[in-house]
Design a protein around this motif. Structure first.
Motif, PDB file in Angstrom:
ATOM      1  N   ARG A   8      59.993  54.653 -13.591  1.00  0.00           N
ATOM      2  CA  ARG A   8      59.679  55.423 -14.304  1.00  0.00           C
ATOM      3  C   ARG A   8      60.439  55.476 -15.778  1.00  0.00           C
ATOM      4  O   ARG A   8      59.874  55.978 -16.617  1.00  0.00           O
ATOM      5  CB  ARG A   8      59.495  56.697 -13.963  1.00  0.00           C
ATOM      6  CG  ARG A   8      58.764  57.403 -12.676  1.00  0.00           C
ATOM      7  CD  ARG A   8      58.655  58.575 -12.772  1.00  0.00           C
ATOM      8  NE  ARG A   8      57.375  59.026 -11.662  1.00  0.00           N
ATOM      9  CZ  ARG A   8      57.207  60.195 -11.430  1.00  0.00           C
ATOM     10  NH1 ARG A   8      57.951  61.181 -11.698  1.00  0.00           N
ATOM     11  NH2 ARG A   8      56.095  60.556 -10.657  1.00  0.00           N
ATOM     12  N   GLY A   9      61.599  55.051 -15.733  1.00  0.00           N
ATOM     13  CA  GLY A   9      62.640  55.618 -16.987  1.00  0.00           C
ATOM     14  C   GLY A   9      63.164  56.947 -16.443  1.00  0.00           C
ATOM     15  O   GLY A   9      62.638  57.804 -15.796  1.00  0.00           O
ATOM     16  N   ALA A  10      64.508  56.865 -16.263  1.00  0.00           N
ATOM     17  CA  ALA A  10      65.316  57.903 -16.025  1.00  0.00           C
ATOM     18  C   ALA A  10      65.118  59.274 -16.287  1.00  0.00           C
ATOM     19  O   ALA A  10      65.292  60.454 -15.722  1.00  0.00           O
ATOM     20  CB  ALA A  10      66.925  57.706 -16.002  1.00  0.00           C
ATOM     21  N   GLY A  11      64.377  59.270 -17.536  1.00  0.00           N
ATOM     22  CA  GLY A  11      64.097  60.612 -18.298  1.00  0.00           C
ATOM     23  C   GLY A  11      62.715  61.406 -17.851  1.00  0.00           C
ATOM     24  O   GLY A  11      62.560  62.540 -18.091  1.00  0.00           O
ATOM     25  N   TRP A  12      61.995  60.703 -16.992  1.00  0.00           N
ATOM     26  CA  TRP A  12      60.992  61.364 -16.241  1.00  0.00           C
ATOM     27  C   TRP A  12      61.315  62.437 -15.098  1.00  0.00           C
ATOM     28  O   TRP A  12      61.607  61.831 -14.072  1.00  0.00           O
ATOM     29  CB  TRP A  12      59.728  60.352 -15.946  1.00  0.00           C
ATOM     30  CG  TRP A  12      59.185  59.674 -16.824  1.00  0.00           C
ATOM     31  CD1 TRP A  12      59.438  58.249 -17.368  1.00  0.00           C
ATOM     32  CD2 TRP A  12      58.154  60.024 -17.689  1.00  0.00           C
ATOM     33  NE1 TRP A  12      58.544  58.016 -18.372  1.00  0.00           N
ATOM     34  CE2 TRP A  12      57.578  59.052 -18.731  1.00  0.00           C
ATOM     35  CE3 TRP A  12      57.178  61.171 -17.666  1.00  0.00           C
ATOM     36  CZ2 TRP A  12      56.688  59.111 -19.454  1.00  0.00           C
ATOM     37  CZ3 TRP A  12      56.185  61.367 -18.452  1.00  0.00           C
ATOM     38  CH2 TRP A  12      55.884  60.201 -19.548  1.00  0.00           C
ATOM     39  N   ALA A  13      61.581  63.646 -15.372  1.00  0.00           N
ATOM     40  CA  ALA A  13      62.169  64.423 -14.730  1.00  0.00           C
ATOM     41  C   ALA A  13      61.101  65.128 -13.658  1.00  0.00           C
ATOM     42  O   ALA A  13      61.299  65.888 -12.830  1.00  0.00           O
ATOM     43  CB  ALA A  13      62.481  65.825 -15.287  1.00  0.00           C
ATOM     44  N   VAL A  14      59.902  64.310 -13.727  1.00  0.00           N
ATOM     45  CA  VAL A  14      58.640  64.892 -12.765  1.00  0.00           C
ATOM     46  C   VAL A  14      58.878  64.557 -11.466  1.00  0.00           C
ATOM     47  O   VAL A  14      59.087  63.211 -11.087  1.00  0.00           O
ATOM     48  CB  VAL A  14      57.510  64.540 -13.517  1.00  0.00           C
ATOM     49  CG1 VAL A  14      56.182  64.889 -12.804  1.00  0.00           C
ATOM     50  CG2 VAL A  14      57.449  64.819 -15.093  1.00  0.00           C
ATOM     51  N   VAL A  15      58.455  65.573 -10.530  1.00  0.00           N
ATOM     52  CA  VAL A  15      58.319  65.175  -9.065  1.00  0.00           C
ATOM     53  C   VAL A  15      57.114  64.979  -8.917  1.00  0.00           C
ATOM     54  O   VAL A  15      55.850  65.758  -8.951  1.00  0.00           O
ATOM     55  CB  VAL A  15      58.884  66.064  -8.366  1.00  0.00           C
ATOM     56  CG1 VAL A  15      58.545  65.931  -6.846  1.00  0.00           C
ATOM     57  CG2 VAL A  15      60.470  66.214  -8.510  1.00  0.00           C
ATOM     58  N   GLY A  16      56.372  63.531  -8.448  1.00  0.00           N
ATOM     59  CA  GLY A  16      54.987  63.303  -8.045  1.00  0.00           C
ATOM     60  C   GLY A  16      54.354  63.066  -9.386  1.00  0.00           C
ATOM     61  O   GLY A  16      54.911  62.684 -10.191  1.00  0.00           O
ATOM     62  N   HIS A  17      52.988  63.222  -9.182  1.00  0.00           N
ATOM     63  CA  HIS A  17      51.994  63.099 -10.263  1.00  0.00           C
ATOM     64  C   HIS A  17      52.392  61.609 -10.888  1.00  0.00           C
ATOM     65  O   HIS A  17      51.992  61.568 -12.075  1.00  0.00           O
ATOM     66  CB  HIS A  17      52.227  64.179 -11.381  1.00  0.00           C
ATOM     67  CG  HIS A  17      52.193  65.538 -10.960  1.00  0.00           C
ATOM     68  ND1 HIS A  17      51.196  66.210 -10.083  1.00  0.00           N
ATOM     69  CD2 HIS A  17      53.315  66.395 -10.863  1.00  0.00           C
ATOM     70  CE1 HIS A  17      51.611  67.504  -9.893  1.00  0.00           C
ATOM     71  NE2 HIS A  17      52.699  67.544 -10.358  1.00  0.00           N
ATOM     72  N   GLU A  18      52.205  60.719  -9.912  1.00  0.00           N
ATOM     73  CA  GLU A  18      52.755  59.304 -10.487  1.00  0.00           C
ATOM     74  C   GLU A  18      51.425  58.813 -11.418  1.00  0.00           C
ATOM     75  O   GLU A  18      51.641  58.270 -12.411  1.00  0.00           O
ATOM     76  CB  GLU A  18      52.656  58.190  -9.136  1.00  0.00           C
ATOM     77  CG  GLU A  18      53.835  58.604  -8.673  1.00  0.00           C
ATOM     78  CD  GLU A  18      54.014  59.594  -7.611  1.00  0.00           C
ATOM     79  OE1 GLU A  18      52.788  60.439  -7.292  1.00  0.00           O
ATOM     80  OE2 GLU A  18      54.957  59.788  -6.788  1.00  0.00           O
ATOM     81  N   TRP A  19      50.266  59.309 -10.919  1.00  0.00           N
ATOM     82  CA  TRP A  19      48.930  58.712 -11.773  1.00  0.00           C
ATOM     83  C   TRP A  19      49.104  59.291 -13.302  1.00  0.00           C
ATOM     84  O   TRP A  19      49.046  58.426 -14.266  1.00  0.00           O
ATOM     85  CB  TRP A  19      47.633  59.168 -11.311  1.00  0.00           C
ATOM     86  CG  TRP A  19      47.390  60.527 -11.245  1.00  0.00           C
ATOM     87  CD1 TRP A  19      47.926  61.396 -10.309  1.00  0.00           C
ATOM     88  CD2 TRP A  19      46.899  61.302 -12.343  1.00  0.00           C
ATOM     89  NE1 TRP A  19      47.610  62.676 -10.705  1.00  0.00           N
ATOM     90  CE2 TRP A  19      46.900  62.417 -12.013  1.00  0.00           C
ATOM     91  CE3 TRP A  19      46.419  60.705 -13.425  1.00  0.00           C
ATOM     92  CZ2 TRP A  19      46.557  63.603 -12.779  1.00  0.00           C
ATOM     93  CZ3 TRP A  19      45.655  61.936 -14.332  1.00  0.00           C
ATOM     94  CH2 TRP A  19      45.657  63.137 -13.854  1.00  0.00           C
ATOM     95  N   ALA A  20      49.656  60.374 -13.460  1.00  0.00           N
ATOM     96  CA  ALA A  20      49.911  61.095 -14.723  1.00  0.00           C
ATOM     97  C   ALA A  20      50.841  60.416 -15.398  1.00  0.00           C
ATOM     98  O   ALA A  20      50.707  60.066 -16.712  1.00  0.00           O
ATOM     99  CB  ALA A  20      49.961  62.454 -14.755  1.00  0.00           C
ATOM    100  N   VAL A  21      51.954  60.213 -14.844  1.00  0.00           N
ATOM    101  CA  VAL A  21      53.024  59.548 -15.800  1.00  0.00           C
ATOM    102  C   VAL A  21      52.617  58.259 -16.070  1.00  0.00           C
ATOM    103  O   VAL A  21      52.931  57.781 -17.060  1.00  0.00           O
ATOM    104  CB  VAL A  21      54.221  59.541 -14.662  1.00  0.00           C
ATOM    105  CG1 VAL A  21      55.341  58.562 -15.264  1.00  0.00           C
ATOM    106  CG2 VAL A  21      54.731  60.868 -14.184  1.00  0.00           C
ATOM    107  N   GLU A  22      52.137  57.501 -15.272  1.00  0.00           N
ATOM    108  CA  GLU A  22      51.682  55.894 -15.651  1.00  0.00           C
ATOM    109  C   GLU A  22      50.652  55.953 -16.674  1.00  0.00           C
ATOM    110  O   GLU A  22      50.597  55.090 -17.613  1.00  0.00           O
ATOM    111  CB  GLU A  22      50.948  55.384 -14.271  1.00  0.00           C
ATOM    112  CG  GLU A  22      50.646  54.030 -14.749  1.00  0.00           C
ATOM    113  CD  GLU A  22      49.915  53.154 -13.415  1.00  0.00           C
ATOM    114  OE1 GLU A  22      49.608  52.043 -13.449  1.00  0.00           O
ATOM    115  OE2 GLU A  22      49.937  53.672 -12.212  1.00  0.00           O
ATOM    116  N   LEU A  23      49.652  57.140 -16.636  1.00  0.00           N
ATOM    117  CA  LEU A  23      48.619  57.090 -17.813  1.00  0.00           C
ATOM    118  C   LEU A  23      49.550  57.266 -18.995  1.00  0.00           C
ATOM    119  O   LEU A  23      49.158  56.713 -20.163  1.00  0.00           O
ATOM    120  CB  LEU A  23      47.773  58.068 -17.385  1.00  0.00           C
ATOM    121  CG  LEU A  23      46.636  58.537 -18.506  1.00  0.00           C
ATOM    122  CD1 LEU A  23      45.814  57.118 -18.604  1.00  0.00           C
ATOM    123  CD2 LEU A  23      46.036  59.761 -18.024  1.00  0.00           C
TER     124      LEU A  23
END
Length: 340
Positions: A8-23
């Motif tokens: 993800r890049g270390a700054g993505w502090a999000v847990v889960g929601h992989e599809w949203a992060v990828e989008l």
């Protein structure tokens, strides 16, 4: 399983929601991220965390954006970046009718036309945009219709149905859903060092809302309040009308506490129903399983189901500005009495 920091890049502090992060990552990489993004989903499911990660990525100085380590990312994390502004409802004394006001949107508009001070873009995070009053919503609409080129608006809402349709239509919408409970428990153990038993309990109680679980993990007073209110829930079933009405009157004096208390009670009565239906493995309040098993024997399934329905309907009624004290009085008076 959640993606790793490297993916993800270390700054993505999000847990889960992989599809949203990828989008969002794809939009950032192609420099095609929408000028306005509306992130929706249940309260404390991760909407603001995702929005902050996007804000960090937009002005990140590292290679894998957001890197989480460059000066820009660190400032976003601390809330001190001059080009990233949080705008949220201003709470009233009761905390019930906090709203986004026209003056806040006008200030946003004044800042939006200015060039970024440090980064590539100016980012505005508007939390709970559904709480904008009509004049503020119409002013925001004008900014969405003709946004300055260097501005990105990141909006969040747990009630997208309450957002002006014209605002929604001008945003890229990302709808977050509750996370799998095992993912929440895993994150609590690995990222927040919760012990396994505590992580499992909070994951179940959270209903997949990671922000809710983390807040409870960090706040001992909240955990004590939960124990207190669950005890009240059990003892009220044995109280007479006078004691019940006295409790309703006392609770109504603190409007901000009403919805959390009713949500907690609903979880208790849902657990009772799960036990009665032979689904004890699906209960939330697992640290009270002995009391739940005992109390489930003193009520009928129709009693529990009907009262749970009343509790679940209450938040909608409160949102329609019913008299809170009268609503609480009706709820406590209809609470089933245990069989002898």
């Amino acid at each position: 399983m959640a993606s790793t920091g490297k993916e993800r890049g270390a700054g993505w502090a999000v847990v889960g929601h992989e599809w949203a992060v990828e989008l969002l990552q794809n939009g950032l990489a192609a420099q095609r991220l929408a000028h306005a993004v509306l992130i929706t989903g249940p309260a404390q499911v991760g909407k603001t965390t995702l929005a902050r990660s996007v804000a960090a990525a937009l002005n990140c100085q590292g290679e894998a954006r957001p890197c989480g380590e460059c000066p820009s990312c660190l400032k976003v994390a601390r809330g001190t970046h001059p080009d990233v502004r949080m705008v949220q409802p201003e709470a009233s004394k009761s905390g019930r009718d906090a709203v986004l006001k026209i003056d806040q949107i006008r200030e946003l508009q004044r800042e939006a036309v200015l060039a970024p001070m440090e980064g590539r873009a100016k980012i505005f995070l508007l939390r709970e945009v559904d709480r904008a009053n009509l004049t503020a919503a119409n002013a925001l609409l004008k900014t969405l219709e003709e946004p300055p080129g260097q501005v990105v608006l990141l909006l969040t809402s747990a009630r997208p149905h309450a957002v002006l349709p014209t605002i929604v239509s001008r945003c890229q919408t990302i709808q977050l859903r509750p996370l799998p409970l095992d993912l929440v428990a895993q994150a609590l153990r690995t990222r927040w060092q919760a012990d396994p038993q505590q992580a499992d309990l909070l994951a179940r109680l959270s209903g997949g809302r990671i922000g809710w679980a983390v807040a409870r993990l960090a706040d001992g007073e909240i955990r004590e309040e939960r124990q207190h209110r669950l005890t009240d829930c059990q003892e009220l079933t044995r109280e007479g009308a006078v004691g019940r009405l006295s409790y309703a009157e006392e609770l109504s004096r603190t409007p901000i506490a009403v919805l959390p208390v009713l949500a907690l009670w609903a979880s208790w009565w849902r657990d009772l129903l799960m036990i009665q239906l032979g689904c004890a493995g699906h209960i939330s309040n697992i640290d009270h399983i002995a009391e739940l098993m005992d109390q489930a024997n003193h009520f009928t399934v129709p009693q529990v189901r009907d009262y749970l329905a009343r509790l679940q309907a209450a938040p909608t009624q409160i949102g329609q500005n019913v008299n809170i004290r009268l609503l609480l009085e009706a709820l406590v008076l209809h609470m089933p009495v245990p069989a002898a």
